[in-house]
Design a protein around this motif. Structure first.
Motif, PDB file in Angstrom:
ATOM      1  N   LEU A  93     -57.492   0.309 -20.920  1.00 49.36           N
ATOM      2  CA  LEU A  93     -56.438   1.075 -21.593  1.00 49.36           C
ATOM      3  C   LEU A  93     -55.176   1.199 -20.746  1.00 49.36           C
ATOM      4  O   LEU A  93     -54.066   1.266 -21.276  1.00 49.36           O
ATOM      5  N   THR A  94     -55.334   1.239 -19.426  1.00 50.35           N
ATOM      6  CA  THR A  94     -54.173   1.434 -18.551  1.00 50.35           C
ATOM      7  C   THR A  94     -53.798   0.179 -17.768  1.00 50.35           C
ATOM      8  O   THR A  94     -52.732   0.125 -17.164  1.00 50.35           O
ATOM      9  N   SER A  95     -54.655  -0.826 -17.775  1.00 48.26           N
ATOM     10  CA  SER A  95     -54.394  -2.030 -16.987  1.00 48.26           C
ATOM     11  C   SER A  95     -53.163  -2.776 -17.488  1.00 48.26           C
ATOM     12  O   SER A  95     -52.948  -2.915 -18.694  1.00 48.26           O
ATOM     13  N   GLU A  96     -52.352  -3.266 -16.542  1.00 52.13           N
ATOM     14  CA  GLU A  96     -51.189  -4.096 -16.867  1.00 52.13           C
ATOM     15  C   GLU A  96     -51.379  -5.514 -16.329  1.00 52.13           C
ATOM     16  O   GLU A  96     -50.423  -6.229 -16.044  1.00 52.13           O
ATOM     17  N   ARG A  97     -52.595  -5.906 -16.214  1.00 51.46           N
ATOM     18  CA  ARG A  97     -52.947  -7.204 -15.626  1.00 51.46           C
ATOM     19  C   ARG A  97     -52.559  -8.359 -16.560  1.00 51.46           C
ATOM     20  O   ARG A  97     -52.560  -8.222 -17.781  1.00 51.46           O
ATOM     21  N   THR A  98     -52.227  -9.491 -15.957  1.00 52.45           N
ATOM     22  CA  THR A  98     -51.998 -10.729 -16.704  1.00 52.45           C
ATOM     23  C   THR A  98     -53.179 -11.656 -16.473  1.00 52.45           C
ATOM     24  O   THR A  98     -53.526 -11.953 -15.325  1.00 52.45           O
ATOM     25  N   PHE A  99     -53.803 -12.108 -17.541  1.00 53.39           N
ATOM     26  CA  PHE A  99     -54.884 -13.082 -17.449  1.00 53.39           C
ATOM     27  C   PHE A  99     -54.332 -14.449 -17.856  1.00 53.39           C
ATOM     28  O   PHE A  99     -53.761 -14.599 -18.934  1.00 53.39           O
ATOM     29  N   ARG A 100     -54.503 -15.412 -16.975  1.00 47.82           N
ATOM     30  CA  ARG A 100     -54.011 -16.767 -17.217  1.00 47.82           C
ATOM     31  C   ARG A 100     -55.185 -17.632 -17.691  1.00 47.82           C
ATOM     32  O   ARG A 100     -56.155 -17.823 -16.974  1.00 47.82           O
ATOM     33  N   GLU A 121     -55.812  -3.582 -29.517  1.00 45.04           N
ATOM     34  CA  GLU A 121     -56.507  -2.322 -29.749  1.00 45.04           C
ATOM     35  C   GLU A 121     -57.048  -1.705 -28.462  1.00 45.04           C
ATOM     36  O   GLU A 121     -56.903  -0.506 -28.223  1.00 45.04           O
ATOM     37  N   LEU A 122     -57.681  -2.545 -27.635  1.00 51.06           N
ATOM     38  CA  LEU A 122     -58.432  -2.039 -26.485  1.00 51.06           C
ATOM     39  C   LEU A 122     -57.651  -2.030 -25.179  1.00 51.06           C
ATOM     40  O   LEU A 122     -57.936  -1.223 -24.296  1.00 51.06           O
ATOM     41  N   ALA A 123     -56.701  -2.947 -25.046  1.00 53.54           N
ATOM     42  CA  ALA A 123     -55.967  -3.082 -23.782  1.00 53.54           C
ATOM     43  C   ALA A 123     -54.516  -3.457 -24.078  1.00 53.54           C
ATOM     44  O   ALA A 123     -54.090  -4.589 -23.843  1.00 53.54           O
ATOM     45  N   PRO A 124     -53.745  -2.515 -24.601  1.00 53.04           N
ATOM     46  CA  PRO A 124     -52.403  -2.831 -25.119  1.00 53.04           C
ATOM     47  C   PRO A 124     -51.402  -3.315 -24.082  1.00 53.04           C
ATOM     48  O   PRO A 124     -50.380  -3.905 -24.455  1.00 53.04           O
ATOM     49  N   ASN A 125     -51.671  -3.082 -22.798  1.00 53.37           N
ATOM     50  CA  ASN A 125     -50.709  -3.484 -21.766  1.00 53.37           C
ATOM     51  C   ASN A 125     -51.122  -4.756 -21.024  1.00 53.37           C
ATOM     52  O   ASN A 125     -50.433  -5.188 -20.099  1.00 53.37           O
ATOM     53  N   ILE A 126     -52.244  -5.336 -21.407  1.00 55.74           N
ATOM     54  CA  ILE A 126     -52.674  -6.593 -20.802  1.00 55.74           C
ATOM     55  C   ILE A 126     -51.889  -7.746 -21.414  1.00 55.74           C
ATOM     56  O   ILE A 126     -51.614  -7.774 -22.614  1.00 55.74           O
ATOM     57  N   VAL A 146     -55.998 -19.927 -11.988  1.00 58.81           N
ATOM     58  CA  VAL A 146     -56.171 -19.765 -13.428  1.00 58.81           C
ATOM     59  C   VAL A 146     -57.456 -18.979 -13.632  1.00 58.81           C
ATOM     60  O   VAL A 146     -58.493 -19.311 -13.057  1.00 58.81           O
ATOM     61  N   ASP A 147     -57.383 -17.906 -14.414  1.00 54.62           N
ATOM     62  CA  ASP A 147     -58.539 -17.033 -14.558  1.00 54.62           C
ATOM     63  C   ASP A 147     -59.705 -17.711 -15.267  1.00 54.62           C
ATOM     64  O   ASP A 147     -60.863 -17.483 -14.928  1.00 54.62           O
ATOM     65  N   ILE A 298     -64.926  -9.635 -15.538  1.00 55.44           N
ATOM     66  CA  ILE A 298     -66.199  -9.382 -16.233  1.00 55.44           C
ATOM     67  C   ILE A 298     -65.928  -8.762 -17.602  1.00 55.44           C
ATOM     68  O   ILE A 298     -66.533  -9.149 -18.608  1.00 55.44           O
ATOM     69  N   TRP A 299     -65.012  -7.808 -17.646  1.00 57.95           N
ATOM     70  CA  TRP A 299     -64.669  -7.144 -18.917  1.00 57.95           C
ATOM     71  C   TRP A 299     -64.121  -8.158 -19.920  1.00 57.95           C
ATOM     72  O   TRP A 299     -64.505  -8.156 -21.090  1.00 57.95           O
ATOM     73  N   LEU A 300     -63.215  -9.040 -19.459  1.00 58.32           N
ATOM     74  CA  LEU A 300     -62.623 -10.028 -20.358  1.00 58.32           C
ATOM     75  C   LEU A 300     -63.679 -10.998 -20.872  1.00 58.32           C
ATOM     76  O   LEU A 300     -63.694 -11.336 -22.064  1.00 58.32           O
ATOM     77  N   ARG A 301     -64.584 -11.446 -19.996  1.00 50.41           N
ATOM     78  CA  ARG A 301     -65.626 -12.380 -20.426  1.00 50.41           C
ATOM     79  C   ARG A 301     -66.513 -11.759 -21.489  1.00 50.41           C
ATOM     80  O   ARG A 301     -66.888 -12.416 -22.478  1.00 50.41           O
TER      81      ARG A 301
END
Length: 314
Positions: A93-100, A121-126, A146-147, A298-301
């Motif tokens: 919810l608060t993460s501003e991470r960029t996933f490549r 919905e779950l991570a609006p700032n990603i 690259v992630d 792990i969360w993204l996977r």
């Protein structure tokens, strides 16, 4: 051998040497001198009683022993690097991470389309940075630049972690007024003209030779098994382009069903089953051991797996 007497920095040297395939490049990567790296390679050869890297016409080539060691050492170093990093919780919810993510437009227009909606919905700032296969090498993923890579792969390095996202069948897409709509048998299929579409793996693509049927992939491989060959008039690496061409022209696009279903509500398009058997393909996600224990990764996977499962259920 007493492990306490082994300089564990040598394992880092070997990992980089095998990845770069060059003493000079490995030295630059580790910010040490070339003589220091050469000395490290000599000590590694003494330690493992093996040349490890041998100079050939193709450059420095790893021995069989080195290839056996590479995934083991990469896994050990990956676990060690993860364990010494500060333990942090990942809050989507608060993460501003960029996933490549490297992906073909097949996965981009099917799986990733749904994933973007779920992230909203779950991570609006990603942020997602989606990269084409031509822009990425195995090394980019292996080094964590690259992630993740999401694509169909003929083979992957043993050092990669991987998971099947889904299996997909094939469908034929054609314009609603195409003669094949009325009679979709093998003879009619072979008498029609076709669009070839595919982009697997990594790296820059090369031109296609229509006569090299064995290199054309799943559809043509299955036709070859029954002694048949289709007439391909357009080669493309873009699924959306293939779908649009099939809609507007008298050409057949035989492609993964999840891509074909993007046009299932279009009245100008008809989707048919192929008139011959084509084994399902596997869409996979692959990532570096360096990121395997990362909480955000792990969360993204898990989210990708959940989205894919829901799409399969539908």
């Amino acid at each position: 051998m007493n492990i306490a007497k082994v300089d564990l920095n040598l394992l880092v040297y070997l990992d980089v040497l095998l990845r770069e395939g060059s003493v000079t490049k490995a030295a630059n990567q580790l910010s040490i001198t070339q003589p220091a790296m050469s000395n490290g390679l000599k000590r590694l050869r003494d330690l493992f009683k093996d040349p490890l890297l041998v100079r050939t016409s193709d450059g420095m080539t790893p021995t069989k022993r080195a290839l056996e060691l590479q995934p083991i050492i990469r896994d050990v170093l990956g676990r060690l690097e993860s364990s010494i990093q500060p333990e942090t919780e990942f809050d989507p919810l608060t993460s501003e991470r960029t996933f490549r993510i490297m992906t073909s437009d097949y996965a981009e227009s099917t799986l990733l389309l749904e994933l973007v909606g779920r992230l909203a919905e779950l991570a609006p700032n990603i942020t997602l940075d989606l990269i084409t296969p031509s822009d990425v090498t195995f090394h980019d993923v292996e080094q964590g630049k690259v992630d993740m890579a999401i694509n169909r792969f003929d083979e992957l390095p043993l050092s990669f972690h991987q998971k099947v996202v889904w299996y997909d069948t094939f469908s034929c897409v054609m314009s609603a007024d195409h003669p094949l709509v009325q009679r979709c048998d093998l003879e009619s299929y072979l008498n029609a003209q076709h669009i070839w579409v595919s982009k697997t793996g990594f790296g820059v693509g090369v031109g296609i030779d229509p006569n090299e049927v064995q290199k054309l992939g799943w559809v043509d491989a299955e036709l070859t098994k029954i002694g048949k060959q289709r007439a391909i008039r357009v080669f493309t690496r873009h699924y959306h382009a293939a779908l649009q061409i099939a809609k507007k022209q008298k050409l057949i696009a035989t492609l993964p069903s999840k891509a074909a279903k993007l046009f299932k509500h279009d009245p100008d398009v008809v989707i048919k089953e192929p008139p011959f058997d084509i084994p399902p393909i596997a869409l996979k996600m692959a990532w570096s051991a360096l990121l395997h224990h990362d909480a955000g990764h792990i969360w993204l996977r898990r989210l990708i797996s959940d989205v894919a499962s829901e799409m399969n259920a539908v």
